[in-house]
Motif scaffolding. Structure first.
Motif, PDB file in Angstrom:
ATOM      1  N   TYR A   1       0.833  -1.201   0.000  1.00 46.54           N
ATOM      2  CA  TYR A   1       0.000   0.000   0.000  1.00 46.54           C
ATOM      3  C   TYR A   1       0.874   1.259   0.000  1.00 46.54           C
ATOM      4  O   TYR A   1       0.571   2.243  -0.694  1.00 46.54           O
TER       5      TYR A   1
ATOM      6  N   HIS B   1       4.036   1.620  -1.178  1.00 46.67           N
ATOM      7  CA  HIS B   1       4.696   1.822  -2.470  1.00 46.67           C
ATOM      8  C   HIS B   1       3.716   2.269  -3.538  1.00 46.67           C
ATOM      9  O   HIS B   1       4.035   3.140  -4.380  1.00 46.67           O
ATOM     10  N   LEU B   2       2.528   1.715  -3.529  1.00 43.51           N
ATOM     11  CA  LEU B   2       1.537   2.146  -4.513  1.00 43.51           C
ATOM     12  C   LEU B   2       1.126   3.600  -4.275  1.00 43.51           C
ATOM     13  O   LEU B   2       0.935   4.368  -5.236  1.00 43.51           O
ATOM     14  N   ALA B   3       1.001   3.980  -3.019  1.00 41.67           N
ATOM     15  CA  ALA B   3       0.648   5.371  -2.715  1.00 41.67           C
ATOM     16  C   ALA B   3       1.751   6.324  -3.159  1.00 41.67           C
ATOM     17  O   ALA B   3       1.479   7.415  -3.697  1.00 41.67           O
ATOM     18  N   GLU B   4       3.015   5.979  -2.955  1.00 46.14           N
ATOM     19  CA  GLU B   4       4.130   6.834  -3.372  1.00 46.14           C
ATOM     20  C   GLU B   4       4.177   6.976  -4.885  1.00 46.14           C
ATOM     21  O   GLU B   4       4.386   8.075  -5.426  1.00 46.14           O
ATOM     22  N   LYS B   5       3.971   5.836  -5.592  1.00 44.27           N
ATOM     23  CA  LYS B   5       3.973   5.918  -7.059  1.00 44.27           C
ATOM     24  C   LYS B   5       2.801   6.736  -7.568  1.00 44.27           C
ATOM     25  O   LYS B   5       2.930   7.526  -8.515  1.00 44.27           O
ATOM     26  N   TYR B   6       1.635   6.573  -6.929  1.00 46.66           N
ATOM     27  CA  TYR B   6       0.469   7.353  -7.337  1.00 46.66           C
ATOM     28  C   TYR B   6       0.691   8.831  -7.082  1.00 46.66           C
ATOM     29  O   TYR B   6       0.359   9.690  -7.924  1.00 46.66           O
ATOM     30  N   ALA B   7       1.300   9.177  -5.937  1.00 48.37           N
ATOM     31  CA  ALA B   7       1.577  10.593  -5.624  1.00 48.37           C
ATOM     32  C   ALA B   7       2.603  11.171  -6.586  1.00 48.37           C
ATOM     33  O   ALA B   7       2.468  12.316  -7.052  1.00 48.37           O
TER      34      ALA B   7
ATOM     35  N   ARG C   1       3.256  10.187  -9.643  1.00 49.11           N
ATOM     36  CA  ARG C   1       2.637  10.336 -10.957  1.00 49.11           C
ATOM     37  C   ARG C   1       1.680  11.532 -10.988  1.00 49.11           C
ATOM     38  O   ARG C   1       1.625  12.283 -11.959  1.00 49.11           O
ATOM     39  N   HIS C   2       0.951  11.723  -9.889  1.00 52.05           N
ATOM     40  CA  HIS C   2       0.026  12.861  -9.824  1.00 52.05           C
ATOM     41  C   HIS C   2       0.779  14.174  -9.792  1.00 52.05           C
ATOM     42  O   HIS C   2       0.399  15.153 -10.467  1.00 52.05           O
TER      43      HIS C   2
END
Length: 434
Positions: free
Chosen positions: A412, A414-420, A422-423
């Motif tokens: 969760y 790592h996915l949040a960091e990648k999503y942030a 990318r955003h």
């Protein structure tokens, strides 16, 4: 290697879910077929050899029975060691085999060796194998509630009716009787009369033994019908024993009653069985076979008792004094409640702290699947469901959830960091264009 497994699992979610569902269903069947007991069987893999030589001193039994048996049984394959014990009139040999040895294969090897050793033992001595049970095989104790009935009659009912009926229950190795009196005829000789009639004790023994027999004749055919002729000479009363002729002296038969007395009595006892301080009782011990399901065997024995009780005399009934089935049910029920409570508490903690229902669901699914898989392994290694194994499963729930929380939280994060990232990169590009 681990990264590849995780990557393959993520790309093949359907296959992973199907494997988990298959293992879960397999585990459910293993839960139903797994033997249930209250305590684990930690006894050694042993075969007991019992030899009876009544009236002999322990030292004589040790020299002529125990020592020859121990020395000859030591060369068996897959054997660890042999223990011997001698007492008054009895000898016990404990042959301990390796833990991975099949118990019935071991019993066959011991029987093969005993067939050759028996020739070196005293005349009339025959070694016997003990029951194929374990040290924790006593699963049920019962007594006969027979008010007003003689203890000898109670023991006769136990030995000649109840024991044979319960012995046929699947999974039962032996029904050991206890209490009461074992009826027997006893001949008490008068030494003065033996000297007067010049009769030896061996003459009396041979006379009684030879007159307690049945002889066969021949087949007689008459009118096309064949008749078998035989003589029945079994002794059935004290009077018949007293009238046995031992010696002919001056044309007069010397009978057993002339040189002694005959009486019906019980075998000598070394102790009694008293229940609740209300007097002596007669009963039996149900010994379970090696590797059987204790709970299932107890249920079968109780069902057989209901059938046997119909043939008992009036006012005679079974009184169960020890039932391991109650201990098994209470132990399993306690562990089951503990497992349910732990699963509920863990579920609430995961939902509160993660606050993400998809992550929490992936963790909670691991609990029933892992427990089901653990029963597959229990069946594979021949371990029963008992206090030790079920407690271990209960304690392992925390470790299972910890691993799931760590993996889910890490994913969760790592996915949040990648999503942030990318955003943020998308926002910065839009500002530059503007």
């Amino acid at each position: 290697m681990v990264h590849r497994i995780i990557e393959w699992s993520l790309r093949n979610r359907f296959i992973v879910l199907m494997l988990a569902a298959g293992l879960f269903i397999w585990g459910i069947f293993c839960v139903r077929s797994n033997p249930v007991d209250a305590i684990p069987d930690l006894s050694e893999n042993q075969v007991i050899v019992f030899t009876e030589w009544m009236g002999r001193a322990p030292q004589l039994v040790e020299d002529q029975i125990t020592y020859p048996l121990v020395t000859n049984l030591q060369g068996l394959p897959k054997i660890k060691y042999v223990r011997g014990s001698s007492m008054f009139g009895m000898s016990f040999i404990y042959v301990i085999f390796e833990d991975n040895t099949d118990i019935y294969w071991a019993r066959e090897r011991v029987l093969e060796r005993l067939s050759t050793v028996s020739r070196t033992l005293p005349q009339g001595v025959t070694p016997q194998l003990g029951p194929d049970g374990t040290g924790v095989g006593h699963i049920l104790w019962y007594t006969l509630d027979a008010p007003g009935m003689d203890l000898g009659e109670q023991r006769a009912i136990q030995d000649w009716y109840v024991r044979f009926a319960l012995q046929n229950v699947p999974g039962v190795s032996e029904i050991a009787s206890f209490g009461g009196f074992q009826k027997q005829y006893q001949v008490t000789l008068d030494p003065a009369k033996l000297l007067h009639y010049k009769v030896a004790v061996s003459d009396v023994i041979n006379a009684v033994r030879s007159n307690n027999n049945e002889a066969g004749g021949r087949k007689l055919e008459r009118s096309g019908v064949g008749y078998i002729i035989k003589t029945s000479g079994y002794l059935q009363s004290r009077e018949e024993i007293a009238n046995i002729s031992v010696k002919n002296q001056a044309g007069i038969a010397v009978r057993v009653g002339d040189i002694g007395s005959v009486q019906m009595t019980g075998e000598s006892r070394l102790g009694i069985f008293d229940q609740d301080g209300k007097g002596e009782r007669v009963g039996g011990i149900v010994v379970m076979r090696y590797g059987e399901n204790a709970a299932a065997v107890i249920d079968k024995v109780k069902e057989k008792m209901k059938e046997v009780a119909k043939g008992l005399p009036d006012k005679v009934s079974f009184d169960i004094v020890y039932d391991r089935g109650e201990l098994i049910r209470e132990s399993v029920q306690s562990i089951r409640h503990t497992l349910i409570e732990e699963m509920i508490v863990v579920s609430l903690v995961v939902l509160v702290f993660l606050f993400h229902w998809r992550s929490a669901l992936s963790i909670l699914i691991q609990i029933p699947v892992t427990i089901a898989i653990s029963f597959i392994l229990l069946n594979a290694f021949g371990i029963s469901s008992n206090i030790m194994s079920l407690t271990g499963i209960a304690l392992a729930i925390g470790v299972i959830v910890d691993n799931g929380i760590i993996m889910s939280e890490n994913a969760y994060k790592h996915l949040a960091e990648k999503y942030a990232a990318r955003h943020n990169s998308g926002t910065a590009t839009g500002q530059d264009i503007g």
